[in-house]
Design an enzyme around this catalytic site. Structure first.
Site, PDB file in Angstrom:
ATOM      1  N   HIS A   1       0.874  -1.190   0.000  1.00  9.74           N
ATOM      2  CA  HIS A   1       0.000   0.000   0.000  1.00  9.74           C
ATOM      3  C   HIS A   1       0.904   1.230   0.000  1.00  9.74           C
ATOM      4  CE1 HIS A   1      -3.627  -2.297   0.692  1.00  9.74           C
ATOM      5  NE2 HIS A   1      -3.069  -2.909   1.718  1.00  9.74           N
TER       6      HIS A   1
ATOM      7  N   GLU B   1      -1.571  -6.772  -1.953  1.00 17.77           N
ATOM      8  CA  GLU B   1      -2.661  -5.791  -1.772  1.00 17.77           C
ATOM      9  C   GLU B   1      -2.286  -4.472  -2.438  1.00 17.77           C
ATOM     10  OE1 GLU B   1      -3.768  -5.431   2.377  1.00 17.77           O
ATOM     11  OE2 GLU B   1      -3.571  -7.586   2.725  1.00 17.77           O
TER      12      GLU B   1
HETATM   13  O1  G3I Z   1     -19.946  -4.168   6.772  1.00 21.96           O
HETATM   14  C1  G3I Z   1     -20.032  -3.078   7.670  1.00 21.96           C
HETATM   15  C2  G3I Z   1     -21.346  -2.374   7.532  1.00 21.96           C
HETATM   16  O2  G3I Z   1     -22.389  -3.248   7.891  1.00 21.96           O
HETATM   17  C3  G3I Z   1     -21.331  -1.143   8.415  1.00 21.96           C
HETATM   18  O3  G3I Z   1     -22.508  -0.430   8.245  1.00 21.96           O
HETATM   19  C4  G3I Z   1     -20.150  -0.245   8.069  1.00 21.96           C
HETATM   20  C5  G3I Z   1     -20.064   0.956   8.997  1.00 21.96           C
HETATM   21  O4  G3I Z   1     -18.754   1.326   9.278  1.00 21.96           O
HETATM   22  O5  G3I Z   1     -18.982  -0.997   8.242  1.00 21.96           O
HETATM   23  C6  G3I Z   1     -18.912  -2.125   7.378  1.00 21.96           C
HETATM   24  O6  G3I Z   1     -17.695  -2.796   7.618  1.00 21.96           O
HETATM   25  C7  G3I Z   1     -16.537  -2.180   7.103  1.00 21.96           C
HETATM   26  C8  G3I Z   1     -15.856  -3.163   6.169  1.00 21.96           C
HETATM   27  O7  G3I Z   1     -14.621  -2.639   5.717  1.00 21.96           O
HETATM   28  C9  G3I Z   1     -16.707  -3.506   4.948  1.00 21.96           C
HETATM   29  O8  G3I Z   1     -16.918  -2.351   4.175  1.00 21.96           O
HETATM   30  C10 G3I Z   1     -15.618  -1.821   8.248  1.00 21.96           C
HETATM   31  O9  G3I Z   1     -16.181  -0.793   9.032  1.00 21.96           O
HETATM   32  C11 G3I Z   1     -14.269  -1.381   7.722  1.00 21.96           C
HETATM   33  O10 G3I Z   1     -13.376  -1.250   8.823  1.00 21.96           O
HETATM   34  C12 G3I Z   1     -13.713  -2.423   6.784  1.00 21.96           C
HETATM   35  O11 G3I Z   1     -12.503  -1.929   6.262  1.00 21.96           O
HETATM   36  C13 G3I Z   1     -11.644  -2.899   5.721  1.00 21.96           C
HETATM   37  C14 G3I Z   1     -10.320  -2.899   6.463  1.00 21.96           C
HETATM   38  O12 G3I Z   1      -9.446  -3.826   5.861  1.00 21.96           O
HETATM   39  C15 G3I Z   1     -10.501  -3.265   7.925  1.00 21.96           C
HETATM   40  O13 G3I Z   1      -9.270  -3.443   8.550  1.00 21.96           O
HETATM   41  C16 G3I Z   1     -11.421  -2.578   4.254  1.00 21.96           C
HETATM   42  O14 G3I Z   1     -12.641  -2.754   3.537  1.00 21.96           O
HETATM   43  C17 G3I Z   1     -10.350  -3.499   3.674  1.00 21.96           C
HETATM   44  O15 G3I Z   1      -9.998  -3.055   2.381  1.00 21.96           O
HETATM   45  C18 G3I Z   1      -9.113  -3.452   4.542  1.00 21.96           C
HETATM   46  O16 G3I Z   1      -8.159  -4.347   4.009  1.00 21.96           O
HETATM   47  C19 G3I Z   1      -6.908  -4.389   4.707  1.00 21.96           C
HETATM   48  C20 G3I Z   1      -6.415  -5.815   4.631  1.00 21.96           C
HETATM   49  O17 G3I Z   1      -7.388  -6.711   5.139  1.00 21.96           O
HETATM   50  C21 G3I Z   1      -5.100  -5.971   5.390  1.00 21.96           C
HETATM   51  N1  G3I Z   1      -4.114  -5.020   4.922  1.00 21.96           N
HETATM   52  C22 G3I Z   1      -4.559  -3.613   4.899  1.00 21.96           C
HETATM   53  C23 G3I Z   1      -5.834  -3.474   4.089  1.00 21.96           C
HETATM   54  C24 G3I Z   1      -6.248  -2.011   3.966  1.00 21.96           C
HETATM   55  O18 G3I Z   1      -6.558  -1.474   5.218  1.00 21.96           O
END
Ligand code: G3I
Length: 305
Positions: free
Chosen positions: A206, A235
C-alpha cells in the site's frame, strides 16, 4: 497478452484483485474482474469476524459467495486471513492467554479445513510486526499468548490444508532498509532453519506519499526469495494519478518480474471508487470502470517481461 492475467501468465505469474461481496451486484465491475484477473482475494469476507461470528459457530456464507464465484469462473483464491490482531469477532477481542491461543488455533484449523483444496495461498498470519524502528512484534492479544503464536498458527494451517501455500503477510515491509522489513526477514529465516512450515511472504504494497515505492524493492523481494520462499505482492495500491502513478506501478511489476520466485501480483480492488482509501485514486480503473494510465503501464510492463 491483452489483459493483465494473460500478460502475467506469459511468465507463469498470476494477476489478482481483491473482491468484496458487493462486487457481485455490479455487472460492470464483475466483467472487469472476469476479464482481467485470475486470482481472487476476499476483501473482508474471510476474515476472523466474518468466518466465526460466535465461538464455535462458523458462517461460511459470504466467503463461499466469493470462493464459489471464483472457482466457477476458473479463478484461484488467496485466503485472507486466518489470524490477525484486527477484525477479530467481539468474543475474541478480550480473550487472552491459553484460552485465546486455543481459540485462535481452533479458528485456523476450522477455516483451513473447510476450504481445504480450494485455496492457492493462505495469509496465515497478517500484520504481526510493529511499525517504526523497533523491529519488535506488534503488541496484541495474540502476541500476549506467547512469541510462538505465529509458528503455532502455521503448523495448524499446514495440518488442516497441506496443499495450500502458507504465507506471512504484512505492510511497510517493502523498503529493505526498514527495521520492520528486517524483522520479518529474520523471522522467516528462523522458520526456514527450524522447519516451521512457511512457503511464502506477502507484501501488501500500500503506497502513498508517506510510504513511497522504494527504489530497492527488487532487493527486498530477492532477499526474501533467497530464503527459499515464494514472494507475492498481495494488496497493491498506489496513491496518485496519471503517468507518475503509472510509472510507479511499472516499477512494482518490474521488481516482481526480476525475481523468479515472485509468483504474482494482486491489486486491492478494481475501481478507484471501491478502494478502502476513502478519498484518492489508487487503483487501475476509474470509477466508471475505464482503464487508467496506471493500467496501461502495468500491462505494458507485464508484456515486456
Ligand atoms: O460491513 C459493515 C457495515 O455493515 C457497516 O454499516 C459499516 C459501517 O462502518 O462498516 C462495514 O464494515 C466495514 C468493512 O470494511 C466492509 O466495508 C468496516 O467498518 C471497515 O473497517 C472495513 O474496512 C476494511 C479494512 O481492511 C478493515 O481493517 C477494508 O474494507 C479493507 O480493504 C481493509 O483491508 C486491509 C487488509 O485486510 C489488510 N491489509 C490492509 C488493508 C487495507 O486497510
Amino acid at each position: 497478452g491483452s489483459t493483465l492475467q494473460a500478460a502475467a501468465a506469459e511468465t507463469n505469474r498470476y494477476f489478482g484483485t481483491a473482491m468484496a461481496a458487493h462486487y457481485l451486484n455490479n455487472s460492470g465491475t464483475m466483467n472487469i474482474v472476469n476479464r482481467e484477473f485470475n486470482m481472487i482475494t476476499a476483501e473482508n469476507e474471510m476474515k476472523m469476524d466474518a468466518m466465526q461470528p460466535n465461538r464455535g459457530q462458523f458462517n461460511w456464507s459470504s466467503g463461499d459467495r466469493i470462493v464459489n464465484w471464483a472457482r466457477q469462473n476458473g479463478k484461484q483464491v488467496r485466503g485472507h486471513a486466518l489470524a490477525w490482531h484486527s477484525q477479530q469477532p467481539g468474543w475474541m477481542q478480550n480473550m487472552s492467554g491459553s484460552t485465546l491461543r486455543t481459540a485462535m488455533l481452533e479458528h485456523v484449523t476450522g477455516v483451513a479445513t473447510y476450504y481445504r483444496g480450494k485455496i492457492h495461498s493462505w495469509d496465515v498470519v497478517n500484520e504481526a510486526f510493529a511499525d517504526g524502528s523497533s523491529g519488535a512484534r506488534r503488541s496484541s492479544n495474540l502476541q500476549g499468548t506467547g512469541n510462538d503464536w505465529i509458528e503455532a498458527a502455521f503448523r495448524a494451517a499446514r495440518a488442516a490444508d497441506p496443499g495450500a501455500k502458507l504465507c506471512y503477510n504484512d505492510y511497510n515491509t517493502d523498503n529493505w532498509s526498514h527495521a520492520k522489513t528486517q524483522a520479518v526477514y529474520n523471522m522467516v529465516k528462523d522458520f526456514k532453519s527450524r522447519g516451521v512450515p512457511i512457503d511464502c511472504v506477502g507484501f501488501q504494497a500500500h503506497f502513498n506519499s508517506g510510504n513511497p515505492v522504494p527504489s530497492n524493492y527488487h532487493t527486498t523481494l530477492g532477499n526474501f526469495a533467497a530464503l527459499g520462499v515464494d514472494v507475492q505482492i498481495t494488496e497493491l495500491d498506489i496513491e496518485g494519478s496519471g503517468n507518475s502513478q503509472g510509472e510507479q506501478y511499472r516499477g512494482i511489476v518490474q521488481a516482481c518480474l526480476s525475481v523468479a520466485r515472485c509468483t504474482g501480483i494482486t491489486v486491492w480492488g478494481v475501481k478507484d471508487s471501491d478502494s478502502w482509501r476513502a478519498s484518492g485514486t489508487p487503483l487501475l480503473f476509474d470509477g466508471n470502470g475505464n482503464k487508467k494510465a496506471a493500467y496501461n503501464y502495468t500491462l505494458d510492463a507485464l508484456n515486456a517481461g
